[in-house]
Write a protein that holds these residues in place. Structure first.
Motif, PDB file in Angstrom:
ATOM      1  N   GLU A  98      80.389 -42.250 -65.196  1.00 25.70           N
ATOM      2  CA  GLU A  98      79.809 -40.921 -65.461  1.00 25.70           C
ATOM      3  C   GLU A  98      78.288 -40.971 -65.325  1.00 25.70           C
ATOM      4  O   GLU A  98      77.686 -40.036 -64.810  1.00 25.70           O
ATOM      5  N   ASN A  99      77.667 -42.052 -65.768  1.00 27.30           N
ATOM      6  CA  ASN A  99      76.202 -42.150 -65.695  1.00 27.30           C
ATOM      7  C   ASN A  99      75.669 -43.522 -65.300  1.00 27.30           C
ATOM      8  O   ASN A  99      74.512 -43.638 -64.909  1.00 27.30           O
ATOM      9  N   LYS A 116      73.699 -44.379 -62.118  1.00 23.38           N
ATOM     10  CA  LYS A 116      72.597 -43.478 -61.744  1.00 23.38           C
ATOM     11  C   LYS A 116      71.255 -44.194 -61.878  1.00 23.38           C
ATOM     12  O   LYS A 116      71.090 -45.083 -62.721  1.00 23.38           O
ATOM     13  N   HIS A 149      78.558 -43.529 -58.023  1.00 21.56           N
ATOM     14  CA  HIS A 149      77.888 -42.225 -58.180  1.00 21.56           C
ATOM     15  C   HIS A 149      76.599 -42.461 -58.938  1.00 21.56           C
ATOM     16  O   HIS A 149      76.690 -42.820 -60.096  1.00 21.56           O
ATOM     17  N   ASN A 163      73.270 -36.907 -53.994  1.00 22.34           N
ATOM     18  CA  ASN A 163      73.887 -35.928 -54.870  1.00 22.34           C
ATOM     19  C   ASN A 163      73.001 -34.683 -54.949  1.00 22.34           C
ATOM     20  O   ASN A 163      71.776 -34.790 -55.119  1.00 22.34           O
ATOM     21  N   GLU A 164      73.602 -33.515 -54.768  1.00 21.87           N
ATOM     22  CA  GLU A 164      72.960 -32.227 -55.088  1.00 21.87           C
ATOM     23  C   GLU A 164      71.565 -32.033 -54.507  1.00 21.87           C
ATOM     24  O   GLU A 164      70.626 -31.752 -55.245  1.00 21.87           O
ATOM     25  N   GLN A 188      82.220 -31.239 -55.755  1.00 26.01           N
ATOM     26  CA  GLN A 188      82.214 -31.583 -57.182  1.00 26.01           C
ATOM     27  C   GLN A 188      83.328 -30.848 -57.927  1.00 26.01           C
ATOM     28  O   GLN A 188      83.992 -31.408 -58.766  1.00 26.01           O
ATOM     29  N   GLU A 239      84.505 -34.263 -59.028  1.00 23.34           N
ATOM     30  CA  GLU A 239      84.122 -34.086 -60.444  1.00 23.34           C
ATOM     31  C   GLU A 239      84.867 -32.913 -61.068  1.00 23.34           C
ATOM     32  O   GLU A 239      84.286 -32.088 -61.782  1.00 23.34           O
ATOM     33  N   TRP A 275      86.126 -34.990 -64.096  1.00 20.31           N
ATOM     34  CA  TRP A 275      84.876 -35.475 -64.698  1.00 20.31           C
ATOM     35  C   TRP A 275      85.118 -35.725 -66.180  1.00 20.31           C
ATOM     36  O   TRP A 275      84.732 -34.953 -67.043  1.00 20.31           O
ATOM     37  N   TRP A 285      81.385 -33.540 -70.708  1.00 22.55           N
ATOM     38  CA  TRP A 285      79.951 -33.224 -70.672  1.00 22.55           C
ATOM     39  C   TRP A 285      79.694 -31.750 -70.962  1.00 22.55           C
ATOM     40  O   TRP A 285      78.637 -31.378 -71.467  1.00 22.55           O
ATOM     41  N   ARG A 309      78.401 -30.273 -74.355  1.00 21.31           N
ATOM     42  CA  ARG A 309      76.957 -30.248 -74.632  1.00 21.31           C
ATOM     43  C   ARG A 309      76.216 -29.312 -73.678  1.00 21.31           C
ATOM     44  O   ARG A 309      75.265 -28.669 -74.050  1.00 21.31           O
TER      45      ARG A 309
HETATM   46  C1  XIL Z   1      76.448 -35.447 -65.991  1.00 21.28           C
HETATM   47  C2  XIL Z   1      77.005 -36.338 -67.081  1.00 21.28           C
HETATM   48  O1  XIL Z   1      78.343 -35.977 -67.323  1.00 21.28           O
HETATM   49  C3  XIL Z   1      76.168 -36.207 -68.332  1.00 21.28           C
HETATM   50  O2  XIL Z   1      76.608 -37.155 -69.305  1.00 21.28           O
HETATM   51  C4  XIL Z   1      74.703 -36.434 -68.011  1.00 21.28           C
HETATM   52  O3  XIL Z   1      73.912 -36.191 -69.150  1.00 21.28           O
HETATM   53  C5  XIL Z   1      74.238 -35.523 -66.889  1.00 21.28           C
HETATM   54  O4  XIL Z   1      75.085 -35.711 -65.769  1.00 21.28           O
HETATM   55  N1  XIL Z   1      77.080 -33.159 -61.514  1.00 21.28           N
HETATM   56  C6  XIL Z   1      76.987 -34.511 -61.307  1.00 21.28           C
HETATM   57  C7  XIL Z   1      77.191 -35.455 -62.427  1.00 21.28           C
HETATM   58  O5  XIL Z   1      76.839 -34.947 -60.148  1.00 21.28           O
HETATM   59  O6  XIL Z   1      76.459 -36.636 -62.271  1.00 21.28           O
HETATM   60  C8  XIL Z   1      76.855 -34.801 -63.748  1.00 21.28           C
HETATM   61  O7  XIL Z   1      77.140 -35.697 -64.795  1.00 21.28           O
HETATM   62  C9  XIL Z   1      77.608 -33.504 -63.895  1.00 21.28           C
HETATM   63  C10 XIL Z   1      77.222 -32.542 -62.798  1.00 21.28           C
END
Ligand code: XIL
Length: 369
Positions: free
Chosen positions: A69-70, A73, A106, A159-160, A238, A278, A320, A328, A331
């Motif tokens: 998930e992180n 990164k 990722h 990514n993005e 995603q 995701e 995801w 995620w 939050r």
């Molecule tokens: C999110 C994670 O789930 C969180 O824990 C983190 O704080 C922020 O990133 N798109 C993406 C993912 O490509 O990497 C993101 O993940 C969610 C949206």
């Protein structure tokens, strides 16, 4: 649908191997249903999830692929100049290997000003910014790809990078230093450093009317990759579907379906593979009691998956996260009524939700690839 006999056969097999699916005795795992169609199913796993035995059990039973998930990164894995922290990401890869499943990576660069490592945002690119940005990116990508080698079979290289409103490339310190060539550069370095790996451009364009510029921007980008010969193998969808981009639930209507198909037709027509990277369903605006909300989430997901999986270029589906309370979205986009969201296929008791059944049925209904 699975016949009673098929369930029984699987139940006996599962009982013999001691790994009945949590979806009920003998119900096939999502990964086994995906594999029957030439796909894989998997999920993102957070660092703390690996300390949760029940979570790991669900992943072992249901998944054929995981993604951190992180922990892969930039801010985590490369927290300061020249400093790499592979320990958290290595732990997930080791878990996947013990389980006999694959790991996706990722991501090598989240080309978005909000998500760069702070030290990169503050980086002094000096008198020759292009050369120093290239050196920085080359070191980052090559170090990580070489560390993992063939243990990671697919990378989200970028990514993005497309702005969802305007459809143009996001500006970051890296594009300021190097111009738009940042993206091609990263793909070329990744190809050199991980020649075995599938290289993916990953983004969150959707089918909603409000996502038209985003879709168009991603199509332009993919077209440019092709024209310039950038080594990009696949587009990551995603698929954070649901209410998160101002679309009321259940409004997946024929015009949206046409837009989405037109988009996927163009992407596949250019020769790219597809992955759902995701997946989750944001139920922030869905009202009703829990069964009603779960039904709406499942129906919406089914509609999206039936259409998207009708493209045989889709080779993987990852959610995801796994269990609702750890999503995620709790939050990032809390509900106004303060109730927890229910975006994932397992609930707070690690029991499958109607979304689990919807994913299973979508796999059963998908064509073989
Ligand atoms: C999110 C994670 O789930 C969180 O824990 C983190 O704080 C922020 O990133 N798109 C993406 C993912 O490509 O990497 C993101 O993940 C969610 C949206």
């Amino acid at each position: 649908m699975w016949s009673r006999r098929q369930y029984l056969t699987l139940a006996l097999g599962a009982a013999a191997s001691g790994c009945a699916s949590p979806a009920g005795v003998g119900a096939p795992s999502l990964d086994s249903l995906a594999r029957a169609k030439g796909m894989r199913f998997g999920a993102a796993v957070g660092r703390r999830d690996l300390d949760d035995a029940r979570y790991c059990d669900v992943v072992r039973r249901e998944c054929g692929v995981v993604v951190a998930e992180n922990d892969h990164k930039w801010p985590v894995i490369h927290p300061a100049p020249g400093v790499y922290d592979f320990a958290p990401g290595d732990r997930l890869v080791a878990f996947a290997e013990r389980t006999g499943i694959r790991t996706r990576g990722h991501n090598l660069l989240w080309q978005h000003p909000r998500w760069l490592a702070p030290w990169v945002t503050a980086y002094d690119f000096g008198a020759n910014p292009r050369a120093s940005a290239e050196a920085l990116l080359r070191e980052h990508i090559a170090t990580i790809c070489q560390h993992y080698g063939t243990r990671i079979s697919s990378w989200d290289v970028i990514n993005e990078s497309i702005d969802e409103q305007t459809g143009v490339l996001r500006e970051t310190v890296l594009t300021r230093a190097m111009g738009p060539e940042v993206l091609d550069f990263c793909f070329h370095v990744a190809r050199e450093a991980a020649p075995h790996a599938q290289l993916v451009y990953n983004d969150y364009m959707g089918w909603e009317a409000g996502s038209a510029n985003h879709r168009a921007g991603v199509l332009r980008l993919l077209h440019d990759f092709k024209t310039r010969g950038a080594p990009v193998d696949a587009l990551g969808l995603q698929s954070h579907i649901g209410a998160n981009r101002g679309t009321p639930q259940g409004s997946f209507n024929p015009p949206q379906e046409r837009e989405w198909r037109a988009f996927l037709d163009e992407v596949t027509g250019m020769g790219f593979d597809l992955l759902i990277t995701e997946f989750d369903v944001n139920d922030r605006t869905i009202t009703g009691d829990i069964p009603q909300r779960d039904r709406a989430v499942a129906d919406y997901a089914r509609r999206y998956l039936d259409i998207t999986l009708s493209y045989t270029r889709v080779k993987e589906v990852l959610t995801w996260g796994v269990v609702n309370p750890k999503s995620w979205l709790q939050r990032f986009t809390p509900r106004e009524d303060g109730l927890p969201l229910r975006p994932l296929p397992f609930d707070e008791n690690y029991e499958p939700t109607p979304l689990h059944a919807a994913i299973a049925e979508a796999f059963e209904g998908a064509p073989v690839r």
